[in-house]
Design an enzyme around this catalytic site. Structure first.
Site, PDB file in Angstrom:
ATOM      1  N   ALA A  46      -8.232 -18.825 -43.487  1.00  0.00           N
ATOM      2  CA  ALA A  46      -7.210 -18.455 -44.485  1.00  0.00           C
ATOM      3  C   ALA A  46      -5.825 -18.819 -43.949  1.00  0.00           C
ATOM      4  CB  ALA A  46      -7.295 -16.967 -44.788  1.00  0.00           C
ATOM      5  N   SER A  47      -5.600 -18.534 -42.666  1.00  0.00           N
ATOM      6  CA  SER A  47      -4.265 -18.822 -42.100  1.00  0.00           C
ATOM      7  C   SER A  47      -4.008 -20.330 -42.082  1.00  0.00           C
ATOM      8  CB  SER A  47      -4.126 -18.226 -40.698  1.00  0.00           C
ATOM      9  OG  SER A  47      -4.924 -18.909 -39.747  1.00  0.00           O
ATOM     10  N   LYS A  48      -5.004 -21.117 -41.734  1.00  0.00           N
ATOM     11  CA  LYS A  48      -4.792 -22.567 -41.628  1.00  0.00           C
ATOM     12  C   LYS A  48      -4.657 -23.209 -43.014  1.00  0.00           C
ATOM     13  CE  LYS A  48      -4.650 -22.827 -37.160  1.00  0.00           C
ATOM     14  NZ  LYS A  48      -3.468 -23.290 -36.440  1.00  0.00           N
ATOM     15  N   TYR A  85      -8.900 -17.045 -39.606  1.00  0.00           N
ATOM     16  CA  TYR A  85      -8.389 -18.326 -39.083  1.00  0.00           C
ATOM     17  C   TYR A  85      -8.307 -19.342 -40.219  1.00  0.00           C
ATOM     18  CZ  TYR A  85      -8.067 -22.422 -35.955  1.00  0.00           C
ATOM     19  OH  TYR A  85      -7.671 -23.571 -35.309  1.00  0.00           O
ATOM     20  N   SER A 136      -5.518 -27.294 -39.038  1.00  0.00           N
ATOM     21  CA  SER A 136      -6.871 -27.490 -38.503  1.00  0.00           C
ATOM     22  C   SER A 136      -7.719 -28.103 -39.615  1.00  0.00           C
ATOM     23  CB  SER A 136      -7.471 -26.139 -38.115  1.00  0.00           C
ATOM     24  OG  SER A 136      -8.865 -26.246 -37.909  1.00  0.00           O
TER      25      SER A 136
END
Ligand SMILES: NC(=O)c1ccc[n+]([C@@H]2O[C@H](COP(=O)([O-])OP(=O)(O)OC[C@H]3O[C@@H](n4cnc5c(N)ncnc54)[C@H](O)[C@@H]3O)[C@@H](O)[C@H]2O)c1
Length: 264
Positions: free
Chosen positions: A172-174, A170, A152
Site C-alpha cells: 500500500a505504501s509503495k 509495504y 518498488s
C-alpha cells in the site's frame, strides 16, 4: 565535443546539494556514493548512526562533499529539524532521493494495526514530508530541482512476487509512492521541480537478507527474473543519478522499473 564534455554537461552534479534518506545502507548508500562521485555535496540521512559514520568513511575523498544527519522518518519533528539544519548548513537543496523504508510482511487478516501505521508513517508520510520540505527550499530559491522516490515493483504489481508473500502495508505504501510521485510532479512542474521514482525488483541489500543468506532461496528467486539475478545497489543508483541530472530534463511523474525484466 569530447565524450568527457558531453558527460560533464549531462551527468555532472557539481555545485548541487543532494539529500539522500536511508543512506546508511543498501540502495541509499550506493546512491549517495555515486552522487558524491558525480560532484554533489551530499547530506546522508538515516536513523542508524553507526551506519552513517561508516558511510562517511567510504565516501571520503570523492569529488563532492558528504555530511551526515541522524533522523527518524516516523517523526515529523525529527524530519523538520533535520531539513532546517541541512538548509542552514548547505544553503538549500537541489536533489532529494527518498530511499529509506521499512518492510514488515504478514497476512492481512491478522496484520497488526500499529505495525501498519508505522510502515505507512515511514514509507509514505515521512517521504511526503521530505518532498515538501525539499520543494520549499527549491521554490524559495527559484532554481527548480529533482526528487527521486524509491518505490518498488511491489507498488506496481501484487502478483509479481507470487502467492505466499503477503505484505499489505509495504505494498500500500509503495503504491502510494507511485501515485504521489505523479501528483507532486504535476503540482510542482510550474516551479521546474521534476519528481520521479524508480521501482527496483530484487536488489542485494540487507532488506532482503532472508533471501540472499540462503543460496537455494536466492537461486529460486533469481529464476523468476528474466535477467536471472539480483541487482546490485549501484545498478539502481545509476538510474537515480540519471534522473537527478540534466540528462533527464524532460522526464517527470514517471516510475522507472529497474527490475531485470520482472514487470516486462
Ligand atoms: N532490496 C530490495 O530488493 C528492494 C526492492 C524494491 C524496493 N526496495 C526499496 O529500496 C529502498 C532502499 O532499501 P534497501 O534495500 O536499500 O534497504 P536497507 O534496509 O539496506 O536500507 C534501508 C535504510 O533505511 C533506513 N531507515 C528505515 N527506517 C527508517 C526511519 N524510520 N528513519 C530513518 N531511516 C530509516 C534504515 O536504517 C536503512 O539504513 C527502500 O525504499 C525499499 O523499499 C528495495
Amino acid at each position: 565535443m569530447r565524450v568527457a564534455d558531453v558527460l560533464e554537461a549531462r551527468l555532472s552534479l557539481s555545485g548541487k546539494t543532494a539529500v539522500v534518506t536511508g543512506a546508511a545502507s543498501g540502495i541509499g548508500l550506493a546512491t549517495a556514493r555515486l552522487l558524491c562521485q558525480l560532484g554533489a555535496q551530499v547530506a546522508l540521512l538515516d536513523r542508524n548512526q553507526e551506519g552513517l559514520q561508516a558511510a562517511l568513511e567510504q565516501i571520503a575523498g570523492f569529488a563532492g562533499r558528504a555530511l551526515s544527519f541522524e533522523v527518524d522518518l516516523s517523526s515529523t519533528d525529527s524530519i523538520e529539524a533535520v531539513f532546517a539544519d541541512i538548509v542552514e548548513q548547505c544553503g538549500g537543496i537541489d536533489i532529494l532521493v527518498n530511499s529509506a523504508a521499512m518492510n514488515v510482511a504478514g497476512a492481512s487478516v491478522d496484520y497488526d494495526l500499529d505495525t501498519w501505521q508505522c510502515v505507512l508513517n515511514v514509507n509514505l508520510t515521512g517521504l511526503f514530508l521530505g518532498c515538501r520540505l525539499a520543494a520549499r527550499s527549491m521554490i524559495e530559491r527559484g532554481v527548480g530541482g529533482s526528487i527521486i522516490n524509491v518505490a518498488s515493483v511491489g507498488g506496481l504489481s501484487a502478483g509479481i512476487t507470487g502467492r505466499g508473500n503477503a505484505n499489505p502495508s509495504y505494498r500500500a505504501s509503495k503504491g502510494g509512492v507511485v501515485n504521489l510521485t505523479r501528483a507532486l510532479a504535476v503540482e510542482w512542474a510550474p516551479q521546474k521541480i521534476r519528481v520521479n521514482a524508480v521501482a527496483p525488483g530484487y536488489v542485494r541489500t540487507p532488506m532482503v537478507a532472508r533471501l540472499t543468506n540462503d543460496p537455494a532461496r536466492e537461486a529460486a528467486t533469481a529464476e523468476k527474473v528474466p535477467l536471472g539475478r539480483f541487482a546490485e545497489p549501484e545498478e539502481i543508483g545509476w538510474v537515480i543519478a540519471f534522473l537527478a541530472g540534466e540528462g533527464a530534463s524532460m522526464v517527470t511523474g514517471q516510475t522507472v522499473p529497474v527490475d531485470g525484466g520482472l514487470l516486462a
